[in-house]
Design an enzyme around this catalytic site. Structure first.
Site, mmCIF file in Angstrom:
data_model
loop_
_atom_site.group_PDB
_atom_site.id
_atom_site.type_symbol
_atom_site.label_atom_id
_atom_site.label_comp_id
_atom_site.label_asym_id
_atom_site.label_seq_id
_atom_site.Cartn_x
_atom_site.Cartn_y
_atom_site.Cartn_z
ATOM 1 N N CYS A 44 -4.786 -28.276 47.678
ATOM 2 C CA CYS A 44 -3.909 -28.300 48.855
ATOM 3 C C CYS A 44 -4.303 -29.404 49.827
ATOM 4 C CB CYS A 44 -3.949 -26.934 49.547
ATOM 5 S SG CYS A 44 -3.168 -26.922 51.156
ATOM 6 N N CYS A 49 -0.532 -30.173 49.005
ATOM 7 C CA CYS A 49 0.358 -29.921 50.144
ATOM 8 C C CYS A 49 0.177 -30.902 51.305
ATOM 9 C CB CYS A 49 0.141 -28.518 50.709
ATOM 10 S SG CYS A 49 -0.386 -27.282 49.534
ATOM 11 N N LYS A 52 0.759 -34.693 50.588
ATOM 12 C CA LYS A 52 2.174 -34.801 50.208
ATOM 13 C C LYS A 52 3.072 -34.703 51.427
ATOM 14 C CE LYS A 52 4.486 -31.251 49.471
ATOM 15 N NZ LYS A 52 4.729 -29.907 48.912
ATOM 16 N N TYR A 179 9.296 -28.741 41.557
ATOM 17 C CA TYR A 179 9.291 -29.146 42.967
ATOM 18 C C TYR A 179 8.412 -30.363 43.208
ATOM 19 C CZ TYR A 179 4.783 -27.005 44.349
ATOM 20 O OH TYR A 179 3.457 -26.702 44.498
ATOM 21 N N GLU A 183 9.984 -33.648 44.784
ATOM 22 C CA GLU A 183 9.481 -34.111 46.083
ATOM 23 C C GLU A 183 9.009 -35.567 46.002
ATOM 24 O OE1 GLU A 183 7.878 -29.882 47.978
ATOM 25 O OE2 GLU A 183 6.469 -31.132 46.902
ATOM 26 N N HIS A 436 22.675 -21.276 70.001
ATOM 27 C CA HIS A 436 23.653 -22.349 69.887
ATOM 28 C C HIS A 436 23.256 -23.552 70.733
ATOM 29 C CE1 HIS A 436 27.612 -24.014 69.176
ATOM 30 N NE2 HIS A 436 27.694 -24.296 70.472
ATOM 31 N N GLU A 441 22.188 -20.967 63.233
ATOM 32 C CA GLU A 441 23.080 -19.930 63.771
ATOM 33 C C GLU A 441 24.086 -19.484 62.706
ATOM 34 O OE1 GLU A 441 25.995 -21.082 66.896
ATOM 35 O OE2 GLU A 441 25.274 -23.122 66.602
HETATM 36 P P1 FAD Z 1 -7.386 -25.281 44.210
HETATM 37 O O1 FAD Z 1 -6.935 -25.569 45.573
HETATM 38 O O2 FAD Z 1 -6.888 -26.147 43.101
HETATM 39 O O3 FAD Z 1 -8.975 -25.298 44.241
HETATM 40 C C1 FAD Z 1 -9.746 -25.180 43.086
HETATM 41 C C2 FAD Z 1 -11.025 -25.952 43.298
HETATM 42 O O4 FAD Z 1 -11.950 -25.609 42.262
HETATM 43 C C3 FAD Z 1 -10.858 -27.464 43.205
HETATM 44 O O5 FAD Z 1 -11.358 -28.056 44.381
HETATM 45 C C4 FAD Z 1 -11.665 -27.875 41.982
HETATM 46 O O6 FAD Z 1 -12.306 -29.119 42.143
HETATM 47 C C5 FAD Z 1 -12.685 -26.753 41.901
HETATM 48 N N1 FAD Z 1 -13.216 -26.503 40.566
HETATM 49 C C6 FAD Z 1 -12.536 -26.363 39.406
HETATM 50 N N2 FAD Z 1 -13.377 -26.042 38.400
HETATM 51 C C7 FAD Z 1 -14.619 -25.975 38.955
HETATM 52 C C8 FAD Z 1 -15.915 -25.656 38.423
HETATM 53 N N3 FAD Z 1 -16.062 -25.318 37.154
HETATM 54 N N4 FAD Z 1 -16.964 -25.698 39.255
HETATM 55 C C9 FAD Z 1 -16.824 -26.014 40.564
HETATM 56 N N5 FAD Z 1 -15.622 -26.303 41.119
HETATM 57 C C10 FAD Z 1 -14.532 -26.268 40.320
HETATM 58 N N6 FAD Z 1 1.490 -25.175 47.701
HETATM 59 C C11 FAD Z 1 2.174 -24.785 48.806
HETATM 60 O O7 FAD Z 1 2.065 -23.625 49.215
HETATM 61 N N7 FAD Z 1 2.965 -25.660 49.481
HETATM 62 C C12 FAD Z 1 3.114 -26.954 49.088
HETATM 63 O O8 FAD Z 1 3.855 -27.724 49.714
HETATM 64 C C13 FAD Z 1 2.388 -27.396 47.940
HETATM 65 N N8 FAD Z 1 2.467 -28.678 47.529
HETATM 66 C C14 FAD Z 1 1.744 -29.091 46.451
HETATM 67 C C15 FAD Z 1 1.830 -30.413 46.065
HETATM 68 C C16 FAD Z 1 1.136 -30.866 44.985
HETATM 69 C C17 FAD Z 1 1.228 -32.325 44.592
HETATM 70 C C18 FAD Z 1 0.298 -29.963 44.262
HETATM 71 C C19 FAD Z 1 -0.478 -30.440 43.058
HETATM 72 C C20 FAD Z 1 0.195 -28.644 44.635
HETATM 73 C C21 FAD Z 1 0.924 -28.191 45.748
HETATM 74 N N9 FAD Z 1 0.860 -26.857 46.156
HETATM 75 C C22 FAD Z 1 1.577 -26.452 47.254
HETATM 76 C C23 FAD Z 1 0.082 -25.845 45.405
HETATM 77 C C24 FAD Z 1 -1.263 -25.588 46.068
HETATM 78 O O9 FAD Z 1 -1.953 -26.793 46.275
HETATM 79 C C25 FAD Z 1 -2.089 -24.642 45.198
HETATM 80 O O10 FAD Z 1 -1.331 -23.486 44.928
HETATM 81 C C26 FAD Z 1 -3.389 -24.232 45.862
HETATM 82 O O11 FAD Z 1 -4.179 -25.340 46.184
HETATM 83 C C27 FAD Z 1 -4.172 -23.274 44.940
HETATM 84 O O12 FAD Z 1 -5.422 -22.960 45.502
HETATM 85 P P2 FAD Z 1 -6.612 -22.503 44.570
HETATM 86 O O13 FAD Z 1 -7.704 -22.068 45.484
HETATM 87 O O14 FAD Z 1 -6.129 -21.569 43.552
HETATM 88 O O15 FAD Z 1 -7.051 -23.812 43.755
#
Ligand code: FAD
Length: 453
Positions: A44, A49, A52, A179, A183, A436, A441
């Site tokens: 994110c 997010c 972006k 999306y 986007e 309005h 609305e």
């Molecule tokens: P992540 O945020 O992906 O975090 C996982 C972390 O784990 C990463 O930092 C990674 O490096 C780390 N990791 C992985 N494996 C290991 C390991 N073995 N050891 C240590 N660290 C590790 N969502 C919205 O709600 N609104 C939006 O507008 C939106 N736009 C997006 C735009 C794009 C381009 C993308 C790709 C995603 C977007 N999302 C959006 C989705 C959103 O980013 C994800 O749903 C969210 O970040 C998920 O969070 P998470 O904690 O599951 O994983």
């Protein structure tokens, strides 16, 4: 002395992992360790997010300037300085990453800047070889972009690289219809790039209300994006002046940049889950119950790695619910129903609840819909149209779904979602007096259904 080094070890410092770690430590008094292999904040903050949305803002200025001229302002659009924007963006992300680190350390969480894998139901191993035992392990490793294995796939970039491009392309191909693809097609188009979007399905934004996604697709095309549905790339070839995409429609077109946004896979490979008893789904996502608990009682998983609803606020809520349940003695389940979301295309789309198509399958419905030229851009002589739609249960009168295509639709749907979550009926909407003059609305002034189904 405890046999464990930590009460909780979190793998992944993204939206879900950071929230769970902070609450468990600061509010639950747990001893928490967290491993992050890349940058703190996760998808994110670093490659999703946040950057972006900043690019969405950047790409909207040409339209704003053209509107300003129509309103009498003597302004002209100069060039877009991509390196300058990118540098400011990178500085902002550094600031945010530091803020995330600071939040965690202030909460008492020990950060390990390392990849971590599971060894057994209570043990994690870092890339450095360090081993920790934890009473509970939370897997919050998120997902990564998936590029299909076609010849020349290595010539393509994904959303990960889009924020660091050395130069802005003149001609770009975006492959995918979700999306993220849509986007980025709009972002690039707004920044002055000539954009083609190939999607193998019949219409972009699959899963959203048909009418709403049709509205977005038409507007994107009117804004100059060449959307080719029913079209996929067979191979990519390097040419002297770019990358040639040979497509299933028989065409060969040259681009400077090809971006793939054809889905994301959960980060479970090589995580050591095999043999532990943690069950994985077909895409490799971790199967969890409503408490985010895996088949192994000490191992939990939240966020994109579980493939439930892949959105930041969902990962945060799942992480928070897990910490409340396990460390604060407050059993909490996150309810995945009625999660509102926005697609930051131009025009923006906001949705909550059922699409007309899904609602029709469930029960008899009424549809209230309107499309109109909003005041602001109509004054500027533009043909942009806004769409609003309510899907209503004939029997209970409850609003089952709301779909908005409009500037700031994301802001509007957040508020509509509260009413719908509370079980608002169409008559509740009708009783609400309009604000309005606004676009929203129309949500409280649609009197007659356009159809029943
Ligand atoms: P992540 O945020 O992906 O975090 C996982 C972390 O784990 C990463 O930092 C990674 O490096 C780390 N990791 C992985 N494996 C290991 C390991 N073995 N050891 C240590 N660290 C590790 N969502 C919205 O709600 N609104 C939006 O507008 C939106 N736009 C997006 C735009 C794009 C381009 C993308 C790709 C995603 C977007 N999302 C959006 C989705 C959103 O980013 C994800 O749903 C969210 O970040 C998920 O969070 P998470 O904690 O599951 O994983």
């Amino acid at each position: 002395m405890s046999v464990f080094d930590y009460d909780l070890f979190v793998i992944g410092g993204g939206s879900g992992g950071v929230r769970a770690a902070r609450i468990a430590s600061a509010e639950g008094g747990a001893k928490v360790g967290l491993a992050e292999e890349s940058r703190m904040g996760g998808t994110c903050v670093i490659r999703g997010c946040v950057p972006k949305k900043l690019m969405v803002f950047a790409s909207a200025f040409p339209d704003a300037i053209s509107n300003a001229r129509a309103y009498g302002w003597d302004v002209t659009l100069g060039g877009f300085d991509w390196p300058r924007f990118r540098t400011t963006l990178e500085t902002d992300l550094d600031r945010l990453e530091a803020a995330y680190r600071n939040t965690l350390t202030t909460a008492g969480v020990t950060i390990h800047d390392s990849r971590a894998v599971l060894v057994d139901a209570h043990t994690v191993k870092l890339a450095s070889g360090e081993v920790f035992r934890a009473k509970h392990i939370l897997v919050a490793t998120g997902g990564r972009p998936f590029v299909p294995d076609i010849p020349g796939a290595d010539l393509a970039v994904t959303s990960n690289e889009m924020f660091h491009l050395p130069v802005l392309p003149k001609r770009a191909l975006v492959v995918g219809g979700g999306y993220i693809a849509s986007e980025f097609a709009c972002i690039l188009n707004g920044l002055g790039v000539e954009v083609c979007q190939y999607y193998r399905g019949a219409q972009i934004l699959r899963g959203f209300d048909d009418e709403a996604r049709g509205h977005v697709a038409t507007a994107m095309q009117m804004n100059g994006i060449m959307i080719h549905c029913g079209t996929d790339v067979m191979r990519l070839e390097k040419s002297e002046s770019g990358i040639v995409a040979v497509a299933t429609d028989g065409s060969s077109r040259e681009f400077d940049l090809v971006m793939y946004a054809t889905g994301r896979h959960p980060n479970t490979e090589g995580l050591g889950l095999q043999g532990l008893g943690v069950e994985l789904g077909r895409q490799g996502q971790i199967k969890v119950d409503e408490w985010s608990q895996t088949a192994v009682p000490s191992i939990f998983a939240v966020g994109d790695v579980t493939g439930r609803i892949n959105l930041t606020p969902v990962a945060i809520r799942e992480g928070h619910a897990f910490a409340d349940t396990v460390f604060l003695g407050r059993p909490t389940k996150f309810d995945h129903e009625l999660v509102a979301s926005a697609v930051f295309t131009q025009p923006e789309m906001g949705s909550v609840g059922l699409s007309e198509e899904a609602a029709r399958e469930q029960e008899p419905i009424e549809v209230y819909a309107t499309a109109f030229r909003p005041m602001k851009t109509a004054f500027a002589g533009r043909s942009d149209r806004v769409m609003m739609k309510l899907v209503v249960s004939q029997e209970s009168r409850k609003v089952l779904g709301c779909h908005i295509v409009a500037p700031e639709a994301g802001e509007m749907i957040q508020l509509a979602a509260i009413a719908i979550r509370m079980g608002a009926t169409k008559e509740d909407f009708d009783r609400t007096c309009a604000v309005h003059p606004t676009m929203s609305e129309e949500l409280v002034t649609m009197r007659k259904p356009v159809r029943k189904a």
